[in-house]
Motif scaffolding. Structure first.
Motif, PDB file in Angstrom:
ATOM      1  N   ASP A  70       0.849  -1.223   0.000  1.00  0.00           N
ATOM      2  CA  ASP A  70       0.000   0.000   0.000  1.00  0.00           C
ATOM      3  C   ASP A  70       0.873   1.258   0.000  1.00  0.00           C
ATOM      4  OD1 ASP A  70      -0.836   0.183   3.568  1.00  0.00           O
ATOM      5  OD2 ASP A  70       0.967  -0.501   2.526  1.00  0.00           O
ATOM      6  N   VAL A  71       2.079   1.141  -0.605  1.00  0.00           N
ATOM      7  CA  VAL A  71       2.990   2.287  -0.714  1.00  0.00           C
ATOM      8  C   VAL A  71       3.573   2.357  -2.124  1.00  0.00           C
ATOM      9  CG1 VAL A  71       5.192   3.272   0.102  1.00  0.00           C
ATOM     10  CG2 VAL A  71       3.616   2.226   1.749  1.00  0.00           C
ATOM     11  N   ASP A  72       3.487   3.551  -2.753  1.00  0.00           N
ATOM     12  CA  ASP A  72       4.127   3.764  -4.070  1.00  0.00           C
ATOM     13  C   ASP A  72       5.346   4.685  -3.942  1.00  0.00           C
ATOM     14  OD1 ASP A  72       1.926   2.480  -5.421  1.00  0.00           O
ATOM     15  OD2 ASP A  72       0.769   4.311  -5.013  1.00  0.00           O
ATOM     16  N   LEU A  73       5.258   5.575  -2.927  1.00  0.00           N
ATOM     17  CA  LEU A  73       6.312   6.593  -2.739  1.00  0.00           C
ATOM     18  C   LEU A  73       6.754   6.558  -1.282  1.00  0.00           C
ATOM     19  CD1 LEU A  73       7.888   9.308  -3.373  1.00  0.00           C
ATOM     20  CD2 LEU A  73       5.765  10.494  -2.809  1.00  0.00           C
ATOM     21  N   VAL A  74       8.056   6.419  -1.070  1.00  0.00           N
ATOM     22  CA  VAL A  74       8.601   6.422   0.299  1.00  0.00           C
ATOM     23  C   VAL A  74       9.247   7.781   0.544  1.00  0.00           C
ATOM     24  CG1 VAL A  74      10.253   5.351   1.878  1.00  0.00           C
ATOM     25  CG2 VAL A  74       8.959   3.935   0.248  1.00  0.00           C
ATOM     26  N   ASP A  75       8.728   8.476   1.559  1.00  0.00           N
ATOM     27  CA  ASP A  75       9.194   9.828   1.886  1.00  0.00           C
ATOM     28  C   ASP A  75      10.014   9.732   3.170  1.00  0.00           C
ATOM     29  OD1 ASP A  75       7.698  13.076   1.840  1.00  0.00           O
ATOM     30  OD2 ASP A  75       9.327  12.375   3.126  1.00  0.00           O
ATOM     31  N   ILE A  76      11.332  10.036   3.058  1.00  0.00           N
ATOM     32  CA  ILE A  76      12.264   9.819   4.169  1.00  0.00           C
ATOM     33  C   ILE A  76      12.490  11.104   4.962  1.00  0.00           C
ATOM     34  CG2 ILE A  76      14.548   8.957   4.819  1.00  0.00           C
ATOM     35  CD1 ILE A  76      14.644   7.531   2.082  1.00  0.00           C
ATOM     36  N   LYS A  95       9.856   1.225  -5.294  1.00  0.00           N
ATOM     37  CA  LYS A  95       9.159   2.452  -4.838  1.00  0.00           C
ATOM     38  C   LYS A  95       9.927   3.695  -5.274  1.00  0.00           C
ATOM     39  CE  LYS A  95       6.796  -0.518  -2.320  1.00  0.00           C
ATOM     40  NZ  LYS A  95       5.493  -1.045  -2.785  1.00  0.00           N
ATOM     41  N   ALA A  96       9.172   4.783  -5.510  1.00  0.00           N
ATOM     42  CA  ALA A  96       9.807   6.088  -5.710  1.00  0.00           C
ATOM     43  C   ALA A  96      10.302   6.560  -4.342  1.00  0.00           C
ATOM     44  CB  ALA A  96       8.797   7.065  -6.280  1.00  0.00           C
ATOM     45  N   VAL A  97      11.339   7.404  -4.349  1.00  0.00           N
ATOM     46  CA  VAL A  97      11.919   7.864  -3.084  1.00  0.00           C
ATOM     47  C   VAL A  97      12.035   9.382  -3.068  1.00  0.00           C
ATOM     48  CG1 VAL A  97      13.860   7.686  -1.473  1.00  0.00           C
ATOM     49  CG2 VAL A  97      13.265   5.736  -2.940  1.00  0.00           C
ATOM     50  N   PHE A  98      11.540   9.979  -1.981  1.00  0.00           N
ATOM     51  CA  PHE A  98      11.651  11.429  -1.763  1.00  0.00           C
ATOM     52  C   PHE A  98      12.391  11.564  -0.442  1.00  0.00           C
ATOM     53  CE2 PHE A  98      11.175  15.740  -1.780  1.00  0.00           C
ATOM     54  CZ  PHE A  98      10.049  16.320  -1.241  1.00  0.00           C
ATOM     55  N   CYS A  99      13.630  12.079  -0.478  1.00  0.00           N
ATOM     56  CA  CYS A  99      14.480  12.054   0.720  1.00  0.00           C
ATOM     57  C   CYS A  99      14.791  13.467   1.207  1.00  0.00           C
ATOM     58  CB  CYS A  99      15.800  11.332   0.393  1.00  0.00           C
ATOM     59  SG  CYS A  99      16.843  11.047   1.820  1.00  0.00           S
ATOM     60  N   GLY A 121      15.576   2.113 -11.483  1.00  0.00           N
ATOM     61  CA  GLY A 121      14.726   2.858 -12.426  1.00  0.00           C
ATOM     62  C   GLY A 121      13.520   3.498 -11.753  1.00  0.00           C
ATOM     63  N   VAL A 122      13.691   3.898 -10.478  1.00  0.00           N
ATOM     64  CA  VAL A 122      12.570   4.546  -9.764  1.00  0.00           C
ATOM     65  C   VAL A 122      12.782   6.061  -9.691  1.00  0.00           C
ATOM     66  CG1 VAL A 122      12.047   2.500  -8.369  1.00  0.00           C
ATOM     67  CG2 VAL A 122      13.690   4.187  -7.506  1.00  0.00           C
ATOM     68  N   PRO A 123      11.682   6.829  -9.677  1.00  0.00           N
ATOM     69  CA  PRO A 123      11.809   8.288  -9.527  1.00  0.00           C
ATOM     70  C   PRO A 123      12.451   8.618  -8.179  1.00  0.00           C
ATOM     71  CG  PRO A 123       9.572   7.687 -10.180  1.00  0.00           C
ATOM     72  CD  PRO A 123      10.272   6.415  -9.816  1.00  0.00           C
ATOM     73  N   HIS A 124      13.268   9.658  -8.150  1.00  0.00           N
ATOM     74  CA  HIS A 124      13.932  10.055  -6.891  1.00  0.00           C
ATOM     75  C   HIS A 124      14.011  11.577  -6.829  1.00  0.00           C
ATOM     76  CE1 HIS A 124      17.652  10.462  -9.412  1.00  0.00           C
ATOM     77  NE2 HIS A 124      17.161   9.384  -9.988  1.00  0.00           N
ATOM     78  N   GLY A 338       6.195  11.524 -16.625  1.00  0.00           N
ATOM     79  CA  GLY A 338       7.123  10.397 -16.823  1.00  0.00           C
ATOM     80  C   GLY A 338       8.575  10.814 -16.823  1.00  0.00           C
ATOM     81  N   ARG A 339       8.900  11.831 -16.042  1.00  0.00           N
ATOM     82  CA  ARG A 339      10.315  12.275 -15.967  1.00  0.00           C
ATOM     83  C   ARG A 339      10.754  12.244 -14.512  1.00  0.00           C
ATOM     84  NH1 ARG A 339      10.205  17.278 -13.670  1.00  0.00           N
ATOM     85  NH2 ARG A 339       8.227  18.436 -13.856  1.00  0.00           N
ATOM     86  N   ASN A 340      12.066  12.433 -14.283  1.00  0.00           N
ATOM     87  CA  ASN A 340      12.552  12.496 -12.913  1.00  0.00           C
ATOM     88  C   ASN A 340      12.321  13.896 -12.362  1.00  0.00           C
ATOM     89  OD1 ASN A 340      13.488  10.572 -11.185  1.00  0.00           O
ATOM     90  ND2 ASN A 340      15.608  11.286 -11.317  1.00  0.00           N
ATOM     91  N   PRO A 341      11.889  14.001 -11.099  1.00  0.00           N
ATOM     92  CA  PRO A 341      11.685  15.325 -10.511  1.00  0.00           C
ATOM     93  C   PRO A 341      13.021  16.066 -10.363  1.00  0.00           C
ATOM     94  CG  PRO A 341      10.901  13.580  -9.038  1.00  0.00           C
ATOM     95  CD  PRO A 341      11.641  12.924 -10.141  1.00  0.00           C
ATOM     96  N   GLU A 342      12.948  17.360 -10.156  1.00  0.00           N
ATOM     97  CA  GLU A 342      14.141  18.172  -9.806  1.00  0.00           C
ATOM     98  C   GLU A 342      13.816  19.016  -8.598  1.00  0.00           C
ATOM     99  OE1 GLU A 342      16.164  18.851 -14.180  1.00  0.00           O
ATOM    100  OE2 GLU A 342      16.257  20.407 -12.645  1.00  0.00           O
ATOM    101  N   PRO A 343      14.710  19.080  -7.623  1.00  0.00           N
ATOM    102  CA  PRO A 343      16.034  18.475  -7.543  1.00  0.00           C
ATOM    103  C   PRO A 343      15.932  17.006  -7.170  1.00  0.00           C
ATOM    104  CG  PRO A 343      15.610  19.719  -5.545  1.00  0.00           C
ATOM    105  CD  PRO A 343      14.418  19.930  -6.441  1.00  0.00           C
TER     106      PRO A 343
END
Ligand code: SOE
Length: 372
Positions: A70-76, A95-99, A121-124, A338-343
């Motif tokens: 039940d998780v698509d994005l892990v926010d650290i 999972k995508a990662v937002f750190c 190949g996950v968004p970060h 469908g692109r990688n976020p910035e920063p």
């Protein structure tokens, strides 16, 4: 687009800022995000946090939050020593990662995190939230449009004094093995990122770190423990472009709460910005007729600027918490496109490389090149 199910690991300052950001990003920007899992160390506190912010469930094991179905994005939003293990587990689980910043404790650790998310190949994304003030987005536009001419000097001061809070215990931020560094990685990393955002890559630095409060009360009350990180960091920098930079940060600058002052001087203009008046950008231009020359103050709240029209009418100002909402908006837009976020983690590694060079120069007492 399906809802992005989010796990936020951490329930303190950054956990609150991020959980709030997802709620507001959905409400004001229609971002398809949903608070799914809240993860914290204390079961009771985490359950209460989850209820207050509207998570579907709460747990205390980050390993589950990083891999659950039940998780698509892990926010650290956990301490720095957990950034790498959580990222590796989450990326390997797809999972995508937002750190939160800094990406890691060391450059080596940051590079391993970048390699892992790229291989998976996950968004970060990394949360250099100050970029997302509309006033600093305008600053970037002025630089890119050539309104400042050739950029020559960057100055950044980031001063706080929470390190002088009476009785403050020896928490993870004061222990090198948990944090990697002190003010350098905690607050200088923000002004290093803003330097890269506004001016470009830094090629060499020479630095000076100091620790003024050398011992602090151990959290278990059993005595005093040694502080093993810096309270203050100051360094000079040379940019790839030939511009020069002066950076200073402190967590013991008595009276300064979150005082960040930036200034960029070019051949045709200058900008100045202060985090205590974040909606104002000061701009000086040789293009102004002589009798009108002087730093003008631009209130950056009109609809022409990024993010502003989703909030309030012009003049109704934004604050610190809105930068996290805008970061979530960028994350969601990247997902949709469908692109990688910035920063992202590349920016995290680049910033970490500058920190590493400053630490090196502290030891060598010489200028050190920033490793690519
Ligand atoms: C403490 O220095 C801190 O919470 C930083 O960790 C944040 O990144 C900054 O935005 C506010 O101060």
């Amino acid at each position: 687009m399906q809802d992005i199910k989010v796990a936020v690991i951490g329930t303190k300052f950054m956990g609150r800022a991020h959980a709030n950001a997802y709620r507001q990003a959905r409400a004001f920007f229609s971002c398809p995000v949903r608070l799914s899992v809240s993860c914290g160390t204390n079961e009771k506190d985490t359950k209460e946090f989850a209820e207050r912010f509207g998570f579907s469930r709460s747990i205390t094991q980050w390993e589950e939050a990083a891999t659950a179905t039940d998780v698509d994005l892990v926010d650290i939003c956990a301490p720095n020593d957990l950034h790498a293990p959580i990222t590796l587990a989450a990326a390997r689980a797809g999972k995508a990662v937002f750190c939160e910043k800094p990406l890691a404790r060391t450059l080596k650790e940051a590079q391993e995190m970048l390699r892992t998310v790229e291989e998976a190949g996950v968004p970060h994304m990394i949360c250099f939230n100050y970029r997302f003030f509309p006033a600093l987005q305008l600053a970037k536009k002025l630089v890119l449009d050539g309104a400042l001419g050739e950029i020559r000097q960057f100055h950044a001061l980031y001063l706080q004094d929470w390190g002088l809070t009476p009785g403050l215990p020896l928490t993870w931020r004061f222990q090198r093995e948990k944090s990697g560094s002190g003010a350098l990685g905690d607050t200088a990393v923000h002004i290093v990122d803003l330097a890269r955002f506004l001016v470009g890559e830094i090629t060499e630095v020479t630095g000076m770190l100091s620790t003024f409060v050398r011992e602090r009360r151990l959290p278990d009350g059993s005595g005093l423990g040694r502080v093993t990180v810096d309270d203050t960091a100051a360094f000079l920098a040379r940019f790839q472009s030939g511009a020069t930079g002066i950076f200073e940060t402190s967590r013991v600058a008595l009276g300064r709460k979150n005082f960040m002052h930036l200034e960029v001087n070019g051949s045709r203009g200058s900008i100045a910005w202060n985090a205590e008046e974040p909606n104002w950008l000061r701009f000086y231009s040789l293009d102004d007729p002589p009798h009108l020359r002087g730093f003008r103050q631009i209130l950056v709240t009109e609809e022409t600027h990024p993010y502003t029209k989703n909030w309030w009418p012009a003049g109704h100002i934004l604050g610190y918490e809105h930068t996290f909402v805008h970061a979530v908006v960028e994350l969601c837009r990247a997902f949709e496109e469908g692109r990688n976020p910035e920063p992202n983690f590349v920016d995290g590694v680049r910033a970490q490389a500058v920190l590493e060079a400053v630490l090196l120069s502290q030891g060598s007492q010489r200028w050190e090149r920033v490793p690519h």
